[in-house]
Design an enzyme around this catalytic site. Structure first.
Site, PDB file in Angstrom:
ATOM      1  N   LYS A   1       0.835  -1.216   0.000  1.00  0.00           N
ATOM      2  CA  LYS A   1       0.000   0.000   0.000  1.00  0.00           C
ATOM      3  C   LYS A   1       0.862   1.255   0.000  1.00  0.00           C
ATOM      4  O   LYS A   1       0.529   2.234  -0.658  1.00  0.00           O
ATOM      5  CB  LYS A   1      -0.936   0.007   1.215  1.00  0.00           C
ATOM      6  CG  LYS A   1      -2.059  -0.987   1.067  1.00  0.00           C
ATOM      7  CD  LYS A   1      -3.136  -0.777   2.108  1.00  0.00           C
ATOM      8  CE  LYS A   1      -4.244  -1.808   1.925  1.00  0.00           C
ATOM      9  NZ  LYS A   1      -5.178  -1.818   3.051  1.00  0.00           N
TER      10      LYS A   1
ATOM     11  N   LYS B   1      -5.100 -11.826  -6.350  1.00  0.00           N
ATOM     12  CA  LYS B   1      -6.325 -12.044  -5.572  1.00  0.00           C
ATOM     13  C   LYS B   1      -7.444 -11.080  -5.987  1.00  0.00           C
ATOM     14  O   LYS B   1      -7.171  -9.956  -6.431  1.00  0.00           O
ATOM     15  CB  LYS B   1      -6.040 -11.942  -4.074  1.00  0.00           C
ATOM     16  CG  LYS B   1      -5.824 -10.549  -3.565  1.00  0.00           C
ATOM     17  CD  LYS B   1      -6.015 -10.487  -2.041  1.00  0.00           C
ATOM     18  CE  LYS B   1      -6.046  -9.026  -1.650  1.00  0.00           C
ATOM     19  NZ  LYS B   1      -6.628  -8.701  -0.393  1.00  0.00           N
TER      20      LYS B   1
ATOM     21  N   LYS C   1     -11.173  -5.309  -4.234  1.00  0.00           N
ATOM     22  CA  LYS C   1     -12.052  -4.195  -4.615  1.00  0.00           C
ATOM     23  C   LYS C   1     -11.251  -3.029  -5.182  1.00  0.00           C
ATOM     24  O   LYS C   1     -11.803  -2.158  -5.833  1.00  0.00           O
ATOM     25  CB  LYS C   1     -12.934  -3.756  -3.447  1.00  0.00           C
ATOM     26  CG  LYS C   1     -12.194  -3.344  -2.207  1.00  0.00           C
ATOM     27  CD  LYS C   1     -13.146  -3.197  -1.030  1.00  0.00           C
ATOM     28  CE  LYS C   1     -12.368  -3.192   0.266  1.00  0.00           C
ATOM     29  NZ  LYS C   1     -13.104  -3.592   1.435  1.00  0.00           N
TER      30      LYS C   1
HETATM   31  P1  AMP Z   1     -10.545  -6.673   3.139  1.00  0.00           P
HETATM   32  O1  AMP Z   1     -11.533  -5.754   3.790  1.00  0.00           O
HETATM   33  O2  AMP Z   1     -10.700  -6.803   1.683  1.00  0.00           O
HETATM   34  O3  AMP Z   1      -9.144  -6.438   3.542  1.00  0.00           O
HETATM   35  O4  AMP Z   1     -10.861  -8.134   3.693  1.00  0.00           O
HETATM   36  C1  AMP Z   1     -11.846  -8.536   4.604  1.00  0.00           C
HETATM   37  C2  AMP Z   1     -11.727 -10.056   4.806  1.00  0.00           C
HETATM   38  O5  AMP Z   1     -11.902 -10.740   3.570  1.00  0.00           O
HETATM   39  C3  AMP Z   1     -10.349 -10.484   5.333  1.00  0.00           C
HETATM   40  O6  AMP Z   1     -10.498 -11.582   6.211  1.00  0.00           O
HETATM   41  C4  AMP Z   1      -9.626 -10.888   4.092  1.00  0.00           C
HETATM   42  O7  AMP Z   1      -8.582 -11.796   4.338  1.00  0.00           O
HETATM   43  C5  AMP Z   1     -10.746 -11.526   3.280  1.00  0.00           C
HETATM   44  N1  AMP Z   1     -10.469 -11.442   1.837  1.00  0.00           N
HETATM   45  C6  AMP Z   1     -10.242 -10.301   1.114  1.00  0.00           C
HETATM   46  N2  AMP Z   1     -10.007 -10.601  -0.177  1.00  0.00           N
HETATM   47  C7  AMP Z   1     -10.072 -11.946  -0.274  1.00  0.00           C
HETATM   48  C8  AMP Z   1      -9.923 -12.869  -1.358  1.00  0.00           C
HETATM   49  N3  AMP Z   1      -9.642 -12.448  -2.594  1.00  0.00           N
HETATM   50  N4  AMP Z   1     -10.039 -14.195  -1.092  1.00  0.00           N
HETATM   51  C9  AMP Z   1     -10.308 -14.619   0.164  1.00  0.00           C
HETATM   52  N5  AMP Z   1     -10.476 -13.826   1.214  1.00  0.00           N
HETATM   53  C10 AMP Z   1     -10.361 -12.495   1.016  1.00  0.00           C
END
Ligand code: AMP
Ligand code: TRP
Length: 329
Positions: A115, A197, A200
């Site tokens: 980031k 991965k 968003k």
């Molecule tokens: P974030 O708000 O995107 O950082 O992630 C919220 C939750 O979703 C965390 O537990 C992340 O590890 C999980 N997460 C985010 N992106 C993925 C993905 N592409 N595959 C699996 N888990 C994800």
């Protein structure tokens, strides 16, 4: 919260829209753990402000995340849902852990490096310190298991390191939390690029299916999803990354083991497989969105308030214990 069940804690930031990767990697595990664990699910608003947020939008997003938890099957009768900032002990413990964490620990965090790389000038101290606040969230409630996606493993590992270091210096204080990843689904890949991965912040909206996508849009995204060379529908994450990712999504959403799906599509082509997957995704979104739309703001406020009231005593107990260990009680 007084029972002998192991404790599970996890959270998501109220920033931007959630996608099916968040559901498949994290929230679907939470739903399955209810009943067998004392579950605490947090809306981590203090984490969200480590990057610039519009105050009005942030306020709206906090309620939206709570609604999403509820609509995806988190039951407030079984689990606590609460807002991080409503329990002061999170930031209080984070400060104390800041004095245990080393710059060298934080310099290893790959998410920060990624980031910060994009925005060297403007990156905040809060973003750098983000994993310590996450450790405070986890350690405050004597957590046994932290169900997250794979990208969070390093942060959970840091919370273990800090807990062990504190215990070693001041005597047994914290329970050491475990990382809980899905065997399959911990790292859902982008639909337009199965090498990275699902995220968003991806450049193209075709990378992910948002939980708020209109079902017809989601169908289009599945049909456009990249596939591998060859035509076999086989789980082989090394050589067939795209189709393995789609099989994983199908398997979790439809609750069918991957090898059953491989058998089912043995004589089919990608087209038929994608049609069926699109239908499953569409049904999932329709059901989720119908539930989401039925939840009102008043209900949400009540759930968040009750949740915080239920667990505040645990946070207070932990912080008392910690302060007395370090000599400031
Ligand atoms: P974030 O708000 O995107 O950082 O992630 C919220 C939750 O979703 C965390 O537990 C992340 O590890 C999980 N997460 C985010 N992106 C993925 C993905 N592409 N595959 C699996 N888990 C994800
Ligand atoms: N850092 C996590 C994410 O971005 C969110 C989070 C904050 C969290 N505190 C936590 C996850 C405690 C699990 C446990 O997804």
């Amino acid at each position: 919260m007084k029972n002998n069940k192991p404790v599970t804690f996890s959270g998501i930031q109220p920033s931007g829209e959630l996608h099916i990767g968040n559901y498949l990697g994290a929230i679907s595990q939470w739903v399955d753990m209810q009943g067998n664990y004392s579950c605490i699910f947090c809306i981590v608003d203090y984490h969200a402000i480590t990057v610039r947020q519009d105050p009005k939008k942030l306020n709206k997003n906090i309620r939206e995340i709570a609604k999403i938890y509820l609509a995806l099957g988190i039951d407030p009768k079984k689990s606590v849902i609460f807002q991080q900032s409503s329990i002061n002990e999170h930031t209080e413990l984070a400060w104390i852990l800041n004095c245990i964490a080393r710059i060298s620990d934080l310099n290893k965090m790959t998410q920060f490096k990624d980031k910060a790389d994009k925005n060297q000038e403007k990156v905040t101290v809060g973003l750098y310190d983000y994993p310590v606040l996450m450790a405070a969230d986890i350690l405050l409630y004597n957590t046994d298991q932290v169900p997250v996606g794979k990208d969070q493993s390093q942060h959970v590992e840091l919370s273990r390191t800090l807990a062990k270091r504190f215990n070693k210096r001041f005597g047994q204080t914290f329970r050491i939390p475990g990382l809980k990843l899905r065997k399959q689904g911990a790292n859902i890949m982008g639909l337009d690029n199965p090498e990275k991965k699902m995220s968003k912040s991806a450049e193209s909206k075709n990378n992910y299916i948002a939980l708020t996508d209109a079902p017809e849009i989601a169908v289009k995204k599945i049909k456009k999803a990249v596939t591998d060379s060859g035509s076999e529908i086989k789980y082989d994450p090394k050589n067939k990354k795209a189709i393995s990712n789609l099989l994983t999504i199908y398997s979790i959403l439809d609750n069918k083991p991957i090898n059953n799906l491989e058998k089912k599509y043995k004589n089919s082509n990608y087209g038929k497989f994608k049609d069926d997957l699109a239908q499953i995704v569409q049904n999932f979104l329709k059901e989720f969105q119908a539930k989401y739309n039925r939840i009102n703001d008043k209900q949400v406020d009540q759930v968040l308030e009750n949740g915080a009231d239920k667990i505040r005593p645990i946070a207070k107990q932990t912080i008392q214990r910690v302060k007395s260990k370090i000599g400031i009680n």
